[in-house]
Enzyme design. Structure first.
Site, mmCIF file in Angstrom:
data_model
loop_
_atom_site.group_PDB
_atom_site.id
_atom_site.type_symbol
_atom_site.label_atom_id
_atom_site.label_comp_id
_atom_site.label_asym_id
_atom_site.label_seq_id
_atom_site.Cartn_x
_atom_site.Cartn_y
_atom_site.Cartn_z
ATOM 1 N N ARG A 101 0.951 -1.054 -0.039
ATOM 2 C CA ARG A 101 -0.162 0.017 -0.023
ATOM 3 C C ARG A 101 0.736 1.123 0.042
ATOM 4 N NH1 ARG A 101 -4.518 -1.809 4.414
ATOM 5 N NH2 ARG A 101 -5.298 0.377 4.058
ATOM 6 N N HIS A 135 -0.724 -5.897 -4.321
ATOM 7 C CA HIS A 135 -1.887 -4.954 -3.807
ATOM 8 C C HIS A 135 -2.204 -4.212 -5.205
ATOM 9 C CE1 HIS A 135 -4.294 -2.514 -1.987
ATOM 10 N NE2 HIS A 135 -3.640 -1.115 -1.741
ATOM 11 N N ASP A 174 -14.338 -0.708 -3.430
ATOM 12 C CA ASP A 174 -13.953 0.657 -4.031
ATOM 13 C C ASP A 174 -13.611 0.579 -5.558
ATOM 14 O OD1 ASP A 174 -11.340 -0.254 -4.445
ATOM 15 O OD2 ASP A 174 -10.663 -0.171 -2.308
ATOM 16 N N LYS A 197 -15.754 4.439 -2.097
ATOM 17 C CA LYS A 197 -14.815 4.804 -0.952
ATOM 18 C C LYS A 197 -13.883 5.660 -0.977
ATOM 19 C CE LYS A 197 -11.367 1.861 0.554
ATOM 20 N NZ LYS A 197 -10.751 0.608 0.852
ATOM 21 N N ARG A 199 -10.601 7.394 1.190
ATOM 22 C CA ARG A 199 -10.003 7.544 2.675
ATOM 23 C C ARG A 199 -9.762 8.946 3.254
ATOM 24 N NH1 ARG A 199 -7.978 2.963 4.570
ATOM 25 N NH2 ARG A 199 -8.161 1.181 3.498
ATOM 26 N N ASP A 231 -12.231 -8.655 -2.170
ATOM 27 C CA ASP A 231 -10.963 -7.416 -2.125
ATOM 28 C C ASP A 231 -9.903 -8.345 -2.069
ATOM 29 O OD1 ASP A 231 -9.783 -5.052 -1.717
ATOM 30 O OD2 ASP A 231 -11.135 -4.466 0.041
ATOM 31 N N THR A 236 -7.301 -3.845 8.751
ATOM 32 C CA THR A 236 -8.093 -3.649 9.809
ATOM 33 C C THR A 236 -9.552 -3.993 9.783
ATOM 34 O OG1 THR A 236 -8.822 -1.540 8.887
ATOM 35 C CG2 THR A 236 -6.552 -1.490 10.401
ATOM 36 N N GLY A 238 -11.532 -2.282 8.190
ATOM 37 C CA GLY A 238 -12.443 -0.819 8.136
ATOM 38 C C GLY A 238 -13.154 -0.894 6.874
HETATM 39 C C1 R5P Z 1 -7.718 -0.919 -0.441
HETATM 40 O O1 R5P Z 1 -7.169 -0.109 -1.384
HETATM 41 C C2 R5P Z 1 -7.731 -2.352 -0.442
HETATM 42 O O2 R5P Z 1 -8.132 -3.061 -1.690
HETATM 43 C C3 R5P Z 1 -8.270 -2.916 0.807
HETATM 44 O O3 R5P Z 1 -9.513 -2.554 0.845
HETATM 45 C C4 R5P Z 1 -7.746 -2.479 2.007
HETATM 46 O O4 R5P Z 1 -6.265 -2.772 2.035
HETATM 47 C C5 R5P Z 1 -8.266 -3.232 3.309
HETATM 48 O O5 R5P Z 1 -7.820 -2.583 4.314
HETATM 49 P P1 R5P Z 1 -8.549 -2.407 5.713
HETATM 50 O O6 R5P Z 1 -9.275 -3.690 5.939
HETATM 51 O O7 R5P Z 1 -7.609 -1.791 6.588
HETATM 52 O O8 R5P Z 1 -9.695 -1.351 5.483
#
Ligand code: R5P
Length: 332
Positions: A101, A135, A174, A197, A199, A231, A236, A238
């Site tokens: 990331r 990723h 997202d 979504k 951030r 995904d 987390t 979140g």
């Molecule tokens: C976002 O860009 C990724 O595809 C995942 O949605 C993200 O890495 C998930 O992270 P978390 O569970 O902390 O929201």
């Protein structure tokens, strides 16, 4: 085709020993004997207890928490040990690549750690890399050495296809993941919904660069449907929790989630268990501690896929045909 190297060797760091063991059993090559110790001054020491001279060596290491930095150092030190022991070829097998990331300079004065890590892996002695679902696609280009990026999405597709549901809709959490979610939906012959979504950056916190996801909108109709949120990773939790709440508000009938990499950081596991998710389906690219597992967590193994690809790499056979034959046994 025969191999350039007469023998294959597989060594494992501590990042995912169970997966490395499963791979070695599938290939029929026992894990190599290596000593990995961490001294009281926190220096890590590695010794290969068998010769790797002119061998085709695979070092399996998932870059997992806890102790992520130790896992990275173990990998680098093992690669260096292989190189200095005159291995014929060294392949770093990294089922989960950390720092994915941190892949772009999207703020002033920030690093591109995914690139830095790629440089360190090559400098340590890896001649090629085998990994799963990075990723972001551009991370492939961060490596100056040949890199095979596999996808484990087929395993997840087959799992849900076997359920035989006809009211299924795939949900991308997202817009950035929409293309991969579209492929996933197509493979399941299902429609796609996309949640939008963003951030939100929280400045002034002690942890500096903290962001939290905020869902803005849903594109698609999920009312009365079985939703499968897909995904690449759940960290987390979140993002997924925000999507689940949105789907509930939009009248989804049942909600399932799947991801390739179950990072399950902090209290993600507890949050997911308490959520409206009926089942979370993932893979074993990362080890999942027993206290983070629950009855509605299904873990599919990537060991067959990795074992098949490692054997093909060893023999100099194309990897592509695994993915072009939809029902190849290595795909689940
Ligand atoms: C976002 O860009 C990724 O595809 C995942 O949605 C993200 O890495 C998930 O992270 P978390 O569970 O902390 O929201």
């Amino acid at each position: 085709m025969g191999s350039r190297f007469d023998e294959m060797r597989i060594f494992a760091g501590n990042g995912n020993l169970a997966l490395a063991q499963a791979i070695s059993e599938r290939i029929g090559v026992p894990l190599g004997d290596a000593t990995i110790v961490k001294f009281s001054n926190e220096n890590i020491f590695v010794k290969l207890n068998e010769s790797v001279r002119e061998k085709d060596v695979f070092v399996v290491q998932s870059l997992s928490a806890p102790h992520l930095s130790d896992r990275i150092m173990e990998l680098l030190i093992m690669l260096d040990a292989c190189k200095r022991a005159s291995a014929g070829r060294v392949t770093a097998v990294i089922p989960y690549y950390a720092y994915g990331r941190t892949d772009k300079k999207d703020q002033p004065r920030v690093p591109i750690t995914a690139r830095l890590l790629a440089d360190m892996i090559a400098a340590a002695g890896a001649q090629q890399v085998l990994t799963i679902d990075l990723h972001a696609g551009q991370i492939q280009g961060f490596f100056s050495i040949p890199t095979d990026e596999l996808t484990a999405m087929h395993l997840l597709v087959r799992y849900f296809a076997d359920k035989g549901w006809d009211d299924l809709i795939v949900v991308s959490p997202d817009v950035g993941f929409a293309k991969r979610a579209r492929n996933f939906a197509e493979a399941l012959n299902a429609p796609l919904a996309i949640s939008e979504k963003r951030r939100v950056q929280h400045f002034g916190r002690k942890d500096g660069n903290y962001t939290s996801p905020e869902i803005l909108n849903l594109i698609g109709d999920v009312a009365g449907k079985r939703c499968v949120v897909v995904d690449d990773e759940i960290a987390t939790g979140g993002s997924i929790m925000e999507v689940v709440q949105l789907l509930e508000r939009e009248g989804a009938r049942e909600i399932y989630a799947c991801c390739v990499h179950a990072v399950l950081a902090a209290n993600a596991s507890q949050r997911l268990q308490a959520s409206g998710i009926r089942e979370l389906v993932t893979t074993d690219t990362l080890p999942i501690a027993p206290e983070k597992q629950w009855s509605n967590l299904t873990v599919l193994s990537v060991s067959t896929l990795l074992a098949e690809v490692m054997q093909r790499i060893h023999s100099g056979v194309s990897v592509d045909t695994i993915f072009t034959q939809r029902n190849h046994p290595a795909l689940g």
